[in-house]
Design a protein around this motif. Structure first.
Motif, PDB file in Angstrom:
ATOM      1  N   GLU A   1       7.517  45.394  10.584  1.00 33.74           N
ATOM      2  CA  GLU A   1       8.011  46.792  10.390  1.00 33.74           C
ATOM      3  C   GLU A   1       8.913  46.973   9.304  1.00 33.74           C
ATOM      4  OE1 GLU A   1       9.710  48.513  13.998  1.00 33.74           O
ATOM      5  OE2 GLU A   1      10.537  49.917  12.694  1.00 33.74           O
TER       6      GLU A   1
ATOM      7  N   ARG B   1      11.567  48.543   6.920  1.00 31.72           N
ATOM      8  CA  ARG B   1      12.713  49.717   6.821  1.00 31.72           C
ATOM      9  C   ARG B   1      12.660  50.692   5.900  1.00 31.72           C
ATOM     10  NH1 ARG B   1      17.003  45.483   9.267  1.00 31.72           N
ATOM     11  NH2 ARG B   1      16.696  45.855  11.489  1.00 31.72           N
TER      12      ARG B   1
ATOM     13  N   PRO C   1       4.908  57.897   6.299  1.00 30.27           N
ATOM     14  CA  PRO C   1       3.811  57.974   7.114  1.00 30.27           C
ATOM     15  C   PRO C   1       2.738  58.968   6.645  1.00 30.27           C
ATOM     16  CG  PRO C   1       5.913  57.989   8.483  1.00 30.27           C
ATOM     17  CD  PRO C   1       6.272  57.931   6.680  1.00 30.27           C
TER      18      PRO C   1
ATOM     19  N   TRP D   1       3.812  41.265  14.289  1.00 31.93           N
ATOM     20  CA  TRP D   1       3.830  42.432  13.859  1.00 31.93           C
ATOM     21  C   TRP D   1       4.821  42.416  12.942  1.00 31.93           C
ATOM     22  CZ3 TRP D   1       8.348  45.192  15.149  1.00 31.93           C
ATOM     23  CH2 TRP D   1       9.580  44.142  15.817  1.00 31.93           C
TER      24      TRP D   1
ATOM     25  N   GLY E   1       8.901  52.393   8.656  1.00 35.08           N
ATOM     26  CA  GLY E   1       9.742  52.581   9.822  1.00 35.08           C
ATOM     27  C   GLY E   1       8.984  52.496  11.228  1.00 35.08           C
ATOM     28  N   GLN E   2       7.764  51.921  11.071  1.00 41.92           N
ATOM     29  CA  GLN E   2       7.001  52.204  12.483  1.00 41.92           C
ATOM     30  C   GLN E   2       6.444  50.523  12.516  1.00 41.92           C
ATOM     31  OE1 GLN E   2       4.085  55.035  12.452  1.00 41.92           O
ATOM     32  NE2 GLN E   2       5.440  56.766  11.917  1.00 41.92           N
ATOM     33  N   PRO E   3       6.407  50.082  13.940  1.00 41.47           N
ATOM     34  CA  PRO E   3       5.527  48.479  13.907  1.00 41.47           C
ATOM     35  C   PRO E   3       4.177  48.604  13.913  1.00 41.47           C
ATOM     36  CG  PRO E   3       6.486  49.540  15.978  1.00 41.47           C
ATOM     37  CD  PRO E   3       7.037  50.691  14.996  1.00 41.47           C
ATOM     38  N   VAL E   4       3.859  47.577  13.248  1.00 33.66           N
ATOM     39  CA  VAL E   4       2.236  47.428  12.980  1.00 33.66           C
ATOM     40  C   VAL E   4       1.887  46.068  13.425  1.00 33.66           C
ATOM     41  CG1 VAL E   4       0.577  47.320  11.139  1.00 33.66           C
ATOM     42  CG2 VAL E   4       2.382  49.082  10.917  1.00 33.66           C
TER      43      VAL E   4
ATOM     44  N   PRO F   1       2.915  50.166  18.671  1.00 33.69           N
ATOM     45  CA  PRO F   1       2.369  49.903  17.351  1.00 33.69           C
ATOM     46  C   PRO F   1       1.782  51.301  16.731  1.00 33.69           C
ATOM     47  CG  PRO F   1       1.229  48.259  18.538  1.00 33.69           C
ATOM     48  CD  PRO F   1       2.227  48.815  19.504  1.00 33.69           C
ATOM     49  N   ALA F   2       2.232  51.601  15.758  1.00 33.48           N
ATOM     50  CA  ALA F   2       1.593  52.579  15.088  1.00 33.48           C
ATOM     51  C   ALA F   2       0.169  52.547  14.785  1.00 33.48           C
ATOM     52  CB  ALA F   2       2.290  53.414  13.876  1.00 33.48           C
TER      53      ALA F   2
ATOM     54  N   ARG G   1       8.797  49.467  20.358  1.00 27.25           N
ATOM     55  CA  ARG G   1       7.858  50.953  20.635  1.00 27.25           C
ATOM     56  C   ARG G   1       6.472  50.310  20.247  1.00 27.25           C
ATOM     57  NH1 ARG G   1       9.621  53.243  15.647  1.00 27.25           N
ATOM     58  NH2 ARG G   1      10.504  51.315  15.427  1.00 27.25           N
TER      59      ARG G   1
END
Ligand code: HEC
Ligand code: CU
Length: 338
Positions: free
Chosen positions: A196, A198, A227, A194, A158-161, A121-122, A119
């Motif tokens: 992420e 969990r 988040p 990156w 829970g989000q890729p950075v 990245p956030a 996805r």
């Protein structure tokens, strides 16, 4: 000062950033990140295959030795299996070939899977290595949205950075074992990786490439927030520093502006603009100081300001022997910078 430094130095050594409560330590087998978990899986697969190969070869060597003592085998007995394919071909070529092929496929598959998140990245975080601390920048839509901090990287869980890694001086290496493998940071180059997480939590990290005297005191933490908490943290950090609320803090700000600190440090909203050391706008919101060397307490802040060179010899922060009143109001002021 010498007495103070004797008191501080051992605690500096004993306290890795993760000796402080609640932090996943630097353990290559601990994994929580999406890439870290896959890499740990690959690591275990390689260990198990290698051990199995060693065991089988050892058994074959022992069997061959035992048989050779019983009777001299004829050379042709070795090469002529009953099925027609000589068994040395199976044992020496076909089976090792299959094992190597499987290992190759698993390795390439893992490298491919961790190369980029599935996805978008956030957040994108710039991490800049310095001897011996980490500058961390979140570049927002304008200067007022830019967040600059040090040694602690907040990410949404829970989000890729995406991380963009550069260095201000020598080669460093970004390493948070529970989340991802090492990525070297090379002068004149931007390497990306990156992470992420969990689960929410605090993940210990360190510089993974020897970079000088205080390399071991170049630690960091990745803090995975929900988040909502992450957005709140980002908004808090983007704000300028709190105005001094009482006379002690106001005096602390005066000391900061007049004792040389402002030449090297920035506290946004005060007119200071130094870029040699970490941004101190929200220093009180960090859990450690000096790249994981000491817990962030008022006493440690005073100790660090007085005796930085005793705690981290060679660092770019000089020991600043301030009169004790100035030191106290300065530390009290820094503690208000949430
Ligand atoms: C010559 C430049 C320089 C001066 C002057 C200086 N500092 Fe620093 N400071 C640094 C550097 C570089 C670091 C990072 C050291 C490290 O972790 O290796 C640092 C680290 C710190 C930290 C820890 C920040 C963190 O997030 O870990 C604090 C707090 C601090 N300085 C406060 C002060 C104060 C207060 C003064 C004035 C009395 C001062 N400094 C003067 C360069 C300077
Ligand atoms: Cu380093």
């Amino acid at each position: 000062m010498p007495r103070l430094s004797r008191r501080l130095a051992p605690s500096a050594g004993a306290l890795g950033s993760c000796a402080l409560a609640g932090c996943t330590p630097l353990n290559v087998l601990a994994h929580d990140g999406v890439t870290g978990s896959r890499e740990t899986g690959l690591g275990w697969f390689l260990v198990i295959v290698s051990c199995a190969v060693i065991c089988i070869i050892t058994i074959l060597v022992l069997v061959a030795y035992a048989r050779s003592r019983k009777r001299r085998t004829r050379d042709d007995a070795v090469f002529a299996g009953s099925s027609g394919v000589p068994w040395v071909m199976w044992g020496g070529v076909v089976i090792p070939g299959i094992v190597l092929l499987l290992t190759f496929i698993f390795t390439i598959g893992t490298l491919d899977a961790v190369a980029a998140p599935t996805r978008s990245p956030a957040a994108t975080v710039k991490v800049i290595g310095h001897q011996w601390w980490w500058e961390v920048r979140y570049e927002g839509t304008g200067p007022s949205h830019t967040v600059v901090t040090a040694n602690e990287i907040h990410v949404p869980v829970g989000q890729p950075v995406k991380l963009e890694l550069t260095t201000n001086d020598v080669i460093h290496s970004f390493w948070v074992p529970a989340l991802a493998g090492k990525t070297d940071i090379i002068p004149g180059q931007t390497n990306t990786t990156w992470i992420e997480a969990r689960h929410t939590g605090v993940f210990g990290g360190t510089c993974g490439e020897y970079c000088g005297a205080q390399h071991a005191h170049m630690q960091m933490r990745v803090i995975a927030d929900s988040p909502g908490d992450f957005q709140k943290w980002l908004a808090d950090e983007a704000a300028p520093a709190a105005k001094p609320a009482d006379p002690t803090a106001a005096d602390g700000l005066r000391v900061f502006m007049t004792s040389g600190c402002a030449n090297c440090h920035t506290i946004r909203g005060t007119g200071s603009g130094g870029g040699v050391g970490p941004d101190l706008t929200h220093i009180a919101s960090r859990t450690t100081i000096a790249a994981g060397t000491l817990p962030n307490t008022q006493a440690n802040l005073m100790g660090w300001i007085l005796a930085a060179q005793a705690i981290k010899p060679g660092s770019d922060m000089p020991s600043m022997p301030l009169p004790s009143r100035d030191l106290q109001s300065l530390a009290a002021y820094l503690e208000t910078l949430r």
